[in-house]
Design a protein around this motif. Sequence first.
Motif, PDB file in Angstrom:
ATOM      1  N   ILE A  80       0.899  -1.037   0.176  1.00  0.00           N
ATOM      2  CA  ILE A  80      -0.018   0.009   0.061  1.00  0.00           C
ATOM      3  C   ILE A  80       0.903   1.295   0.033  1.00  0.00           C
ATOM      4  CG2 ILE A  80      -1.713   1.294   1.053  1.00  0.00           C
ATOM      5  CD1 ILE A  80      -2.654  -1.329   2.338  1.00  0.00           C
ATOM      6  N   GLU A  83       1.909   4.298   2.987  1.00  0.00           N
ATOM      7  CA  GLU A  83       1.195   3.973   4.381  1.00  0.00           C
ATOM      8  C   GLU A  83       2.383   3.086   5.192  1.00  0.00           C
ATOM      9  OE1 GLU A  83      -1.452   4.919   5.442  1.00  0.00           O
ATOM     10  OE2 GLU A  83      -1.666   5.917   3.760  1.00  0.00           O
ATOM     11  N   CYS A  92       2.569  -5.498   4.465  1.00  0.00           N
ATOM     12  CA  CYS A  92       1.993  -6.105   5.734  1.00  0.00           C
ATOM     13  C   CYS A  92       0.926  -7.053   5.470  1.00  0.00           C
ATOM     14  CB  CYS A  92       1.229  -4.991   6.701  1.00  0.00           C
ATOM     15  SG  CYS A  92       0.627  -5.541   8.269  1.00  0.00           S
ATOM     16  N   PRO A  94      -0.707 -10.155   7.218  1.00  0.00           N
ATOM     17  CA  PRO A  94      -1.055 -10.850   8.430  1.00  0.00           C
ATOM     18  C   PRO A  94      -1.858 -11.962   8.111  1.00  0.00           C
ATOM     19  CG  PRO A  94      -2.389  -8.618   8.547  1.00  0.00           C
ATOM     20  CD  PRO A  94      -1.498  -8.480   7.371  1.00  0.00           C
ATOM     21  N   ASP A  95      -2.661 -12.039   7.212  1.00  0.00           N
ATOM     22  CA  ASP A  95      -3.580 -12.959   6.749  1.00  0.00           C
ATOM     23  C   ASP A  95      -3.097 -13.923   5.700  1.00  0.00           C
ATOM     24  OD1 ASP A  95      -5.517 -12.313   8.657  1.00  0.00           O
ATOM     25  OD2 ASP A  95      -5.740 -10.521   7.089  1.00  0.00           O
ATOM     26  N   ASN A 114      -7.740  -6.974   4.831  1.00  0.00           N
ATOM     27  CA  ASN A 114      -7.697  -5.702   4.225  1.00  0.00           C
ATOM     28  C   ASN A 114      -6.597  -5.352   3.484  1.00  0.00           C
ATOM     29  OD1 ASN A 114     -10.477  -4.858   5.387  1.00  0.00           O
ATOM     30  ND2 ASN A 114      -9.511  -4.899   7.239  1.00  0.00           N
ATOM     31  N   THR A 115      -5.611  -5.838   3.873  1.00  0.00           N
ATOM     32  CA  THR A 115      -4.163  -5.479   3.349  1.00  0.00           C
ATOM     33  C   THR A 115      -3.247  -6.770   2.803  1.00  0.00           C
ATOM     34  OG1 THR A 115      -2.886  -6.367   5.343  1.00  0.00           O
ATOM     35  CG2 THR A 115      -3.726  -3.954   5.080  1.00  0.00           C
ATOM     36  N   TYR A 152     -13.615  -4.156   1.959  1.00  0.00           N
ATOM     37  CA  TYR A 152     -13.387  -5.553   1.998  1.00  0.00           C
ATOM     38  C   TYR A 152     -14.665  -6.390   2.579  1.00  0.00           C
ATOM     39  CZ  TYR A 152     -11.302  -9.643   3.984  1.00  0.00           C
ATOM     40  OH  TYR A 152     -11.038 -11.055   4.372  1.00  0.00           O
ATOM     41  N   ASP A 270      -5.420 -14.787  12.985  1.00  0.00           N
ATOM     42  CA  ASP A 270      -5.801 -13.377  12.378  1.00  0.00           C
ATOM     43  C   ASP A 270      -6.658 -12.942  13.406  1.00  0.00           C
ATOM     44  OD1 ASP A 270      -7.638 -15.376  12.498  1.00  0.00           O
ATOM     45  OD2 ASP A 270      -8.252 -15.347  10.402  1.00  0.00           O
ATOM     46  N   SER A 271      -6.789 -13.301  14.476  1.00  0.00           N
ATOM     47  CA  SER A 271      -7.698 -12.603  15.723  1.00  0.00           C
ATOM     48  C   SER A 271      -9.328 -13.054  15.486  1.00  0.00           C
ATOM     49  CB  SER A 271      -7.469 -11.207  15.758  1.00  0.00           C
ATOM     50  OG  SER A 271      -6.153 -10.786  16.219  1.00  0.00           O
ATOM     51  N   LEU A 272      -9.413 -14.037  14.511  1.00  0.00           N
ATOM     52  CA  LEU A 272     -10.603 -14.315  14.282  1.00  0.00           C
ATOM     53  C   LEU A 272     -11.003 -15.763  14.936  1.00  0.00           C
ATOM     54  CD1 LEU A 272     -11.327 -13.273  10.626  1.00  0.00           C
ATOM     55  CD2 LEU A 272     -12.044 -12.013  12.382  1.00  0.00           C
TER      56      LEU A 272
ATOM     57  N   PRO B   4     -13.741  -8.480  16.473  1.00  0.00           N
ATOM     58  CA  PRO B   4     -12.355  -9.168  16.609  1.00  0.00           C
ATOM     59  C   PRO B   4     -11.092  -8.862  15.904  1.00  0.00           C
ATOM     60  CG  PRO B   4     -13.935 -10.620  16.940  1.00  0.00           C
ATOM     61  CD  PRO B   4     -14.641  -9.402  16.711  1.00  0.00           C
ATOM     62  N   ASN B   5     -11.621  -8.457  14.603  1.00  0.00           N
ATOM     63  CA  ASN B   5     -10.238  -8.280  13.759  1.00  0.00           C
ATOM     64  C   ASN B   5     -10.107  -6.801  13.185  1.00  0.00           C
ATOM     65  OD1 ASN B   5     -12.703  -7.684  12.334  1.00  0.00           O
ATOM     66  ND2 ASN B   5     -11.841  -8.311  10.404  1.00  0.00           N
ATOM     67  N   PHE B  17      -6.639   1.902   4.090  1.00  0.00           N
ATOM     68  CA  PHE B  17      -6.850   0.981   2.735  1.00  0.00           C
ATOM     69  C   PHE B  17      -8.228   1.291   1.985  1.00  0.00           C
ATOM     70  CE2 PHE B  17      -5.702  -2.321   0.273  1.00  0.00           C
ATOM     71  CZ  PHE B  17      -6.815  -3.128   0.140  1.00  0.00           C
TER      72      PHE B  17
END
Lengths: 710, 213
Positions: A80, A83, A92, A94-95, A114-115, A152, A270-272, B4-5, B17
Motif C-alpha cells: 500500500i 502507508e 503487511c 497478517p492473513d 484488508n491488506t 473488504y 488472524d484474531s478471528l 475481533p479483527n 486501505f
Amino acid sequence: MYLIQSNGTTAVVQAYTGDGQQMWQNNFPVLNANNVPDANGGLLIVENQTCTNGQTQSMSIVDVDPTTGQPLWQINAAGIPGEGQGGATLYCFPDAPQMAVRGDGTIAISAPGNTSGLPEFELVNGTTGSAGAISIPPSLFMDEFGNVIQGYSPIGAPIVDSSDNTYVEYEVRNVNSANQITSAVLYLMEIEEAGPITSIQLSSTTSNENMFPGRIIPDGQGGVLATWVIVPSNGSIPANPYQAAYVISGAVTASYSLPFTPRNFVLGPDSLPLSPSLVLGENGVAFATDGASTGDITNGQGPKIVSFNFASGAVNWTYQPSTQSALSIIATTSSAGVAINDSQNGLMQFDSDGNATTTGTTSGGIPQYSWTQNWYTQGGVGLSQLAPPFGLDPGGIWATPNGNPSQSSAAIPLCECFAQSTDPTQTPENPAIKLTSTGTAMRTGQSPVLAQPAAASNCPVCTLPAPNPPSQTTSCTAPTGGQSTFVILVGDPGINVATGHEHNVGDLFNLAAQTQANSLQSQGNNAIACRVSTIQDVYHALTLNGSISGGVYYFGHSGVFDILTAAKVRISRTTNVFVGQASGSNTNITALNVNFLSPIQTANAGGNFLGPNAAMTINGCQAGLTVFDTSVNQYASIAQLISVNIARGVFAYDVGIYFSQLDAQQDQHIRGVGLYPPDALPMYVVPEGSPGQKPGPLACTPTQPYCVKN
Amino acid sequence: MSLPNEDKTKGRRVRDFVLALIVAIACATTASSQTSGCLDDAPAKNIELLWAMAARGELLTPEGWHRASGYFAKPNEQHDDKVIEVMSGYYGLNSYSNDGKVATVDMEFTDAGKIDSSLHYTPPKETEAYKTAFRYKLVAGPAYIAWYGPDGKAVQQKAIPGEKAWLIDSPPPRPWATVNAAIRYVLEMRNKTNDPIIKKNADETLSILLKMH
C-alpha cells in the motif's frame, strides 16, 4: 514428498521420493504453514506472509518445480503506497492466502484481510500462473461524514469438490459510522468447472453481528455443508455460535447449529474465532471438532469431537475431554469412524458408534498420512515414518480436515478405485443425439461438468487439448506427409446451457474430423488436425502449419446469433461460427472480427497460406445462411465474409446438420432427432434434408455478394 | 467493543486501505479515464454485477430490486413479483464497446422460461438462434455520494465533480433469476403457501428446473 523447515527468517524445502531418497533441497525466504502441492507434483509455497516493522518485501505465492526445486512462476502481493514507515510502501500481510487446487491444475486463491494486496478471490492457471480475479461484492462502510464507501468483504477458504466445482463463502456487510453492523449477508459462491459462477444466500442478520465464513466440505453427491461463526459486535457469544447450512443444487435444504457451546471463542492468528474442523464420514455422517476450549457453557468440559448427521445436524455421539486437551481430527477410518489426536490421551480411534480405542502417543507432531497410505510425523529431527495405527478410509473424499493427504482442499479419495458415488450427475448416460429447432446437432443428458466420454480408439483427434496461448498457440496432430496439405479445424464440443440448448456433442466433432483426416490420408494427402477455441486459434492453425495446398475443413458449432433488448425484442441477427464454447467476442467468428483472418492472404512471405486451389468447408449449422446482419448493415452470411477475408472459396450449409455413421448419400433420416450414434468411427456430418436429396453446401466466393447453390 | 479483527491500529489501517481502494474504484468508474490510462470497463462490470445479483436471486425481493434500480437511468422502484423470468445459469459478456459517453454491452444468455405468481412454469419460446444475448446501452451521468443532512437523519446526495456513473439507458425489465436462484425461490414460495394448487405447481416447476441445473 516435501519437508519444510523454517527458522522464522528463512526456510529450507526438501523433496523426497516415496522411499525416502532426497531429490533436492532449496532455500527460500520465510514460509507460512499454508503450503500445498499443486496438481503436477510441484509445491505451492507462500513467502513473506509477515507484517514486521519496516518490512520491504512483498508476500509471494510461488509454484516450485517438483524436479528441480526452482520457481516456475510467482504471484506478488501489492503493498500500500505511502502507508509504511516514513511514507514508504506498507508491506503487511497478517492473513494467509487460502488455496484449493482443482484437478485440472487451476488454483483457487482467496485472500482474507484488508491488506492482502491480492484480489480477494482469483483463479490461477496452474501451468502459467496467469490469474483471473473473481468479483466479490464489496461491503459498505459509512464514515463519520456520512460518506458511504466500499470495502473488504470477509471471505473464507475455498474448496474443490469431486466434480472440480469450487466453493467459497463471503460476508457482505453494511457498517455505519458508529461501527455497528446494520446488516450482514453470508453467501456461498459456486464456480462450476465449466465456468458458470453463482452465489446463493446462506444466512442474513440485522442484529449487529458478523457471520464469518467457516469451513466447507462436500457431501460426495453434489451437495456441500457450509459453516460459519456468529460473532456479535458487543463481545458476547451466542449459545450456538457455529452454524451450518446443507446446500443441494444451489438451494439451502437445511440449516442447523453445530453442537458446540463454548464459553469463549478461541481465536486464530488472524484474531478471528477458529471454526470447527470437519471431515466426511460414511452413511451421511460428518465429524467435527472445535479443537480447543476454555470451557463448555453447559458443563465446563473442554473441546469436543462430535459425530452428526450431515443432512439434519442430529448428533450421533460426542467425545468431550477436559479443557486441558486439544483435539485434532486426523482422518476418517475404514470402520466408518474417525481417528483423532488428543494432546492428553494420544492417538484415538472411534468407531461409528463412538466407541473409543486409545493407541498411545507419538513423539513429534500430529501424524499425517500420505497417498501411499503411510503415516508420517514431522518432529525436531525431521521426518519419521510410523507403522499405520489405523485402517484409513480409502474411499473417503474428504477424509482429512483439508480434504486429502495433500491438504489441497480438494475432494480426492485416497484411492479412486474405492470411490463410490450416488450422484446421478456422475452416472454416464446414453448420449442421445437430436436436433434443436436451429438444426444444431446436440447430445442430451450431459452436464457440462461431466467428463467427456472415453475417446474412441484410433482417434488421435479426440485426444487433442485446446490450445493454451501464449505458451501453446496451436494444438495439432503431427503432419502425416503426402501430396497436398489439408488442415482440419475442430471447435469446442459446446455446453449444455439450458433445456433445449444442450449443445455438448462430446467427441462427435472430433470423430467426424478424424473420419475426414483418415479419408484424406488414404488418398495420399498430408492431413493436420488442430483444436481451436478462438478466432486467434483459427488464425494460428492456418498460418503455423506451412502452406495449405489442399484445403481446410472446419468441424464445430455455427449458426444464428440473436441480440435482444432487455424486453426480449430482437434488434440484431447475425450468423457466426461458434469456435469456442466460452462467452466472449473472440470465441466466435463474426462480421465484426472476421477481418482478423485477412492477414492470411499475405502472411506467407507475401502470399496466401491457402493455395490457389484450396477452399474451406464449414461443417456446422447454417454458416452459409444469408441474413440481414445488422452489425454491418448488409445481407451477409459468416461463410461469405470468411471467403472475402481469406480470399478463397468457402463451402457452408444454410441448414442444420446432424451426426451419422453413414454419409449424406447413404443416411436415411431427415434429421437427427432420436438418433444415437456411438462414439466410434466413421462419423459424418450430414445436412438436414430428405434422404437421397440432401442439400449440398452453398458455395461462397470472395467476389460474389452471397453464397449460392453449388 | 471492537470487532475481533478490528483493533484500533488495524482499524486505522483498514480505513486507510479503504480510502486507497476508493481511489482505485474511482479510477475504474471514471468516464474520462482514457486520459488517465485506466481501462474504463465500468459499464461492463455494472452489467456483470447486475447479473450477479440475478444469480443470487436478489432481483426477486423488493430490497434487491431497489438496489438494482440504481443501475438504471430510469429506475422502476415498483417491484413486479407477478412473473419472474428464468435465465440459464450460464451467461457471460459477449462484446463490449465504449466511446466515453455511451457504452454497449452484450450479455450472452439463454432464456429458460418464466414462473408466474402461482409458481406455474412456462417454457421459453422456441428460437432459431443457437445463441442469444441481451444488448444493454449505458450512458454516462454524474456520480453521487450520499451523506446525512443537517438534521442528522435525512440522506442527501451530492454530485462528485469529475466522476461519472454508468447507467442502463432503458427501463428495468421484469425481475429475473438464473436457474439456481429460481429453484431456491420456488422452494421458499412453496414452503410459504398452504394452497395445494400452488404447491403442486411448485413441484412441477422444480422438477423442470432441476433438470436444467
